[in-house]
Design a protein around this motif. Structure first.
Motif, PDB file in Angstrom:
ATOM      1  N   TYR A 161       0.834  -1.204   0.000  1.00  0.00           N
ATOM      2  CA  TYR A 161       0.000   0.000   0.000  1.00  0.00           C
ATOM      3  C   TYR A 161       0.870   1.256   0.000  1.00  0.00           C
ATOM      4  O   TYR A 161       0.575   2.217  -0.716  1.00  0.00           O
ATOM      5  CB  TYR A 161      -0.923   0.001   1.216  1.00  0.00           C
ATOM      6  CG  TYR A 161      -1.787   1.239   1.315  1.00  0.00           C
ATOM      7  CD1 TYR A 161      -2.924   1.382   0.524  1.00  0.00           C
ATOM      8  CD2 TYR A 161      -1.451   2.276   2.190  1.00  0.00           C
ATOM      9  CE1 TYR A 161      -3.711   2.522   0.597  1.00  0.00           C
ATOM     10  CE2 TYR A 161      -2.242   3.424   2.264  1.00  0.00           C
ATOM     11  CZ  TYR A 161      -3.363   3.538   1.467  1.00  0.00           C
ATOM     12  OH  TYR A 161      -4.128   4.676   1.541  1.00  0.00           O
ATOM     13  N   VAL A 162       1.930   1.248   0.786  1.00  0.00           N
ATOM     14  CA  VAL A 162       2.825   2.405   0.843  1.00  0.00           C
ATOM     15  C   VAL A 162       3.498   2.639  -0.513  1.00  0.00           C
ATOM     16  O   VAL A 162       3.606   3.769  -0.990  1.00  0.00           O
ATOM     17  CB  VAL A 162       3.885   2.218   1.947  1.00  0.00           C
ATOM     18  CG1 VAL A 162       4.937   3.324   1.885  1.00  0.00           C
ATOM     19  CG2 VAL A 162       3.228   2.197   3.320  1.00  0.00           C
ATOM     20  N   ILE A 163       3.947   1.561  -1.154  1.00  0.00           N
ATOM     21  CA  ILE A 163       4.624   1.685  -2.441  1.00  0.00           C
ATOM     22  C   ILE A 163       3.674   2.183  -3.532  1.00  0.00           C
ATOM     23  O   ILE A 163       4.045   3.013  -4.382  1.00  0.00           O
ATOM     24  CB  ILE A 163       5.239   0.329  -2.858  1.00  0.00           C
ATOM     25  CG1 ILE A 163       6.389  -0.036  -1.909  1.00  0.00           C
ATOM     26  CG2 ILE A 163       5.744   0.369  -4.297  1.00  0.00           C
ATOM     27  CD1 ILE A 163       7.575   0.893  -1.971  1.00  0.00           C
ATOM     28  N   LEU A 164       2.425   1.726  -3.492  1.00  0.00           N
ATOM     29  CA  LEU A 164       1.468   2.057  -4.554  1.00  0.00           C
ATOM     30  C   LEU A 164       0.418   3.059  -4.105  1.00  0.00           C
ATOM     31  O   LEU A 164      -0.631   3.174  -4.742  1.00  0.00           O
ATOM     32  CB  LEU A 164       0.769   0.768  -5.033  1.00  0.00           C
ATOM     33  CG  LEU A 164       1.672  -0.307  -5.631  1.00  0.00           C
ATOM     34  CD1 LEU A 164       0.855  -1.555  -5.958  1.00  0.00           C
ATOM     35  CD2 LEU A 164       2.386   0.200  -6.870  1.00  0.00           C
ATOM     36  N   ILE A 183       1.977  -0.783 -14.395  1.00  0.00           N
ATOM     37  CA  ILE A 183       2.419  -0.299 -13.089  1.00  0.00           C
ATOM     38  C   ILE A 183       3.392   0.854 -13.298  1.00  0.00           C
ATOM     39  O   ILE A 183       4.400   0.700 -13.990  1.00  0.00           O
ATOM     40  CB  ILE A 183       3.102  -1.413 -12.277  1.00  0.00           C
ATOM     41  CG1 ILE A 183       2.143  -2.589 -12.073  1.00  0.00           C
ATOM     42  CG2 ILE A 183       3.578  -0.893 -10.931  1.00  0.00           C
ATOM     43  CD1 ILE A 183       2.779  -3.760 -11.351  1.00  0.00           C
ATOM     44  N   ILE A 184       3.102   1.987 -12.707  1.00  0.00           N
ATOM     45  CA  ILE A 184       4.011   3.142 -12.759  1.00  0.00           C
ATOM     46  C   ILE A 184       4.290   3.575 -11.325  1.00  0.00           C
ATOM     47  O   ILE A 184       3.372   3.947 -10.589  1.00  0.00           O
ATOM     48  CB  ILE A 184       3.400   4.308 -13.562  1.00  0.00           C
ATOM     49  CG1 ILE A 184       3.166   3.881 -15.012  1.00  0.00           C
ATOM     50  CG2 ILE A 184       4.316   5.528 -13.500  1.00  0.00           C
ATOM     51  CD1 ILE A 184       2.549   4.956 -15.869  1.00  0.00           C
ATOM     52  N   ALA A 189      10.023   5.747  -4.596  1.00  0.00           N
ATOM     53  CA  ALA A 189       9.358   4.518  -4.166  1.00  0.00           C
ATOM     54  C   ALA A 189       9.987   3.298  -4.831  1.00  0.00           C
ATOM     55  O   ALA A 189      10.182   2.258  -4.192  1.00  0.00           O
ATOM     56  CB  ALA A 189       7.867   4.585  -4.487  1.00  0.00           C
ATOM     57  N   GLY A 190      10.324   3.424  -6.109  1.00  0.00           N
ATOM     58  CA  GLY A 190      10.968   2.325  -6.815  1.00  0.00           C
ATOM     59  C   GLY A 190      12.348   2.014  -6.258  1.00  0.00           C
ATOM     60  O   GLY A 190      12.749   0.850  -6.167  1.00  0.00           O
ATOM     61  N   ILE A 196      14.251  -3.022  -0.418  1.00  0.00           N
ATOM     62  CA  ILE A 196      13.457  -3.797   0.531  1.00  0.00           C
ATOM     63  C   ILE A 196      12.964  -5.116  -0.072  1.00  0.00           C
ATOM     64  O   ILE A 196      12.944  -6.154   0.613  1.00  0.00           O
ATOM     65  CB  ILE A 196      12.262  -2.961   1.031  1.00  0.00           C
ATOM     66  CG1 ILE A 196      12.776  -1.746   1.813  1.00  0.00           C
ATOM     67  CG2 ILE A 196      11.333  -3.796   1.908  1.00  0.00           C
ATOM     68  CD1 ILE A 196      11.667  -0.852   2.349  1.00  0.00           C
ATOM     69  N   SER A 197      12.587  -5.102  -1.342  1.00  0.00           N
ATOM     70  CA  SER A 197      12.015  -6.297  -1.967  1.00  0.00           C
ATOM     71  C   SER A 197      13.038  -7.154  -2.687  1.00  0.00           C
ATOM     72  O   SER A 197      12.740  -8.305  -3.014  1.00  0.00           O
ATOM     73  CB  SER A 197      10.917  -5.906  -2.963  1.00  0.00           C
ATOM     74  OG  SER A 197       9.837  -5.303  -2.311  1.00  0.00           O
TER      75      SER A 197
END
Length: 329
Positions: A161-164, A183-184, A189-190, A196-197
């Motif tokens: 949710y935070v990322i998007l 997805i943009i 954030a990216g 993190i991911s």
């Protein structure tokens, strides 16, 4: 000319802001439908078997299998939702609306993040089992593992949710045209998502499994040197060590396959949204999704209990009273 151009648009009535219809040849579309649909059906079926087996048979209610159950749940959703969704995104216009597109991307991020978290938890589980076996039963309990799995999914929901958040709060804000679902993500954030991911989980998994590999090799040599011992206590100890080493090897294959598919996807994503959303990058995305189908096949190759459980499930023997107590190990 206007009529011809309008026929090539997803929404002819929105001439200035409509995306063009995909121009993929019919033969490629049919091949994609057949391959991905078959892969989706196989993924859903195999992971559903894993979920039923681990949930039904009490003998399989172990900390490691609970982690495999969580991973199978994520893989099941990939086969059920996102493999068919990718067919729609790549072969037809997106007629489901911008809000649905944002929710689709949001749920896909949740499942991807949960899968990464599950792989980290599996690596931690094997690390403790191999490197600190005496404290494993007290440190890695069913209750703690279930709590970790719940936290993993909750954190994935919040993190995604935070990322998007920008796309979720204003669906379609960054879309240049209507009729596509992409997805943009903002640059910051990216960049955060990359660490993190991808980088942090990848580093943790590699470091833990390198340690597991070193200890496993030393334990295997110790067992070979002690194989001539005849005491019952030593025999039981060696059997337990062999079991843990076999589990470490199997889950090591699972993690390795995941990393191969996972790294390919993130490496492509580093080159930007244009490449990620191009037709050539679809192969990498399908490869990432195909990992969800490979996981239960790995169980079938290395876990006799999974093959026996599948036989009992397919023959409907699990419907008999007391079937949950059947020994399948």
């Amino acid at each position: 000319m206007d009529t011809q151009d309008g026929a090539e648009l997803c929404f002819p009535q929105l001439f200035n802001i409509s995306c063009k219809k995909p121009t993929t040849p019919l033969s490629q579309v049919l091949l994609l439908y057949i391959v991905v649909s078959s892969m989706s059906l196989l993924t859903v079926t195999l992971n559903l078997l894993v979920i039923i087996a681990v949930s039904h048979f009490r003998q399989l209610h172990t900390p490691t299998n609970i982690l495999l159950l969580s991973l199978a749940a994520a893989d099941f959703l990939v086969g059920l939702l996102f493999m068919p969704g990718e067919i729609l995104r790549n072969t037809a216009c997106w007629f489901l609306g911008q809000l649905t597109c944002s929710l689709y991307n949001y749920v896909s991020y949740i499942i991807a993040s949960a899968s990464v978290g599950n792989m980290v938890l599996i690596s931690v589980d094997r690390y403790v089992a191999i490197c600190d076996p005496l404290h494993y039963p007290t440190r890695i309990t069913e209750r703690r593992v279930k709590l970790c799995v719940c936290l993993c999914w909750l954190c994935s929901v919040f993190y995604s949710y935070v990322i998007l958040i920008d796309d979720l709060s204003q669906p379609g804000k960054h879309k240049s045209c209507y009729g596509r679902c992409i997805i943009i993500i903002e640059f910051i954030a990216g960049f955060v998502d990359l660490f993190i991911s991808f980088i942090i989980p990848l580093t943790v998994i590699i470091v833990l499994y390198m340690r597991v590999f070193v200890v496993a090799v030393s334990q295997a040599r110790a067992m070979r040197s002690q194989v001539t011992a005849v005491t019952l206590q030593l025999s039981v100890t060696l059997t337990a060590k062999k079991s843990e080493l076999k589990a470490a090897r199997t889950l090591g294959v699972l993690v390795l396959v995941f990393l191969l598919c996972f790294c390919s996807y993130f490496i492509v994503s580093l080159f930007g949204n244009e490449l990620l959303n191009s037709s050539s990058a679809s192969i990498v995305i399908y490869m990432y999704y195909f990992n969800s189908c490979l996981n239960p096949l790995i169980y079938a190759m290395f876990y006799p209990w999974f093959r026996k459980a599948v036989k009992l499930i397919v023959t409907l023997q699990i419907l008999q009273p007391g079937s949950c107590e059947i020994s399948i190990l």
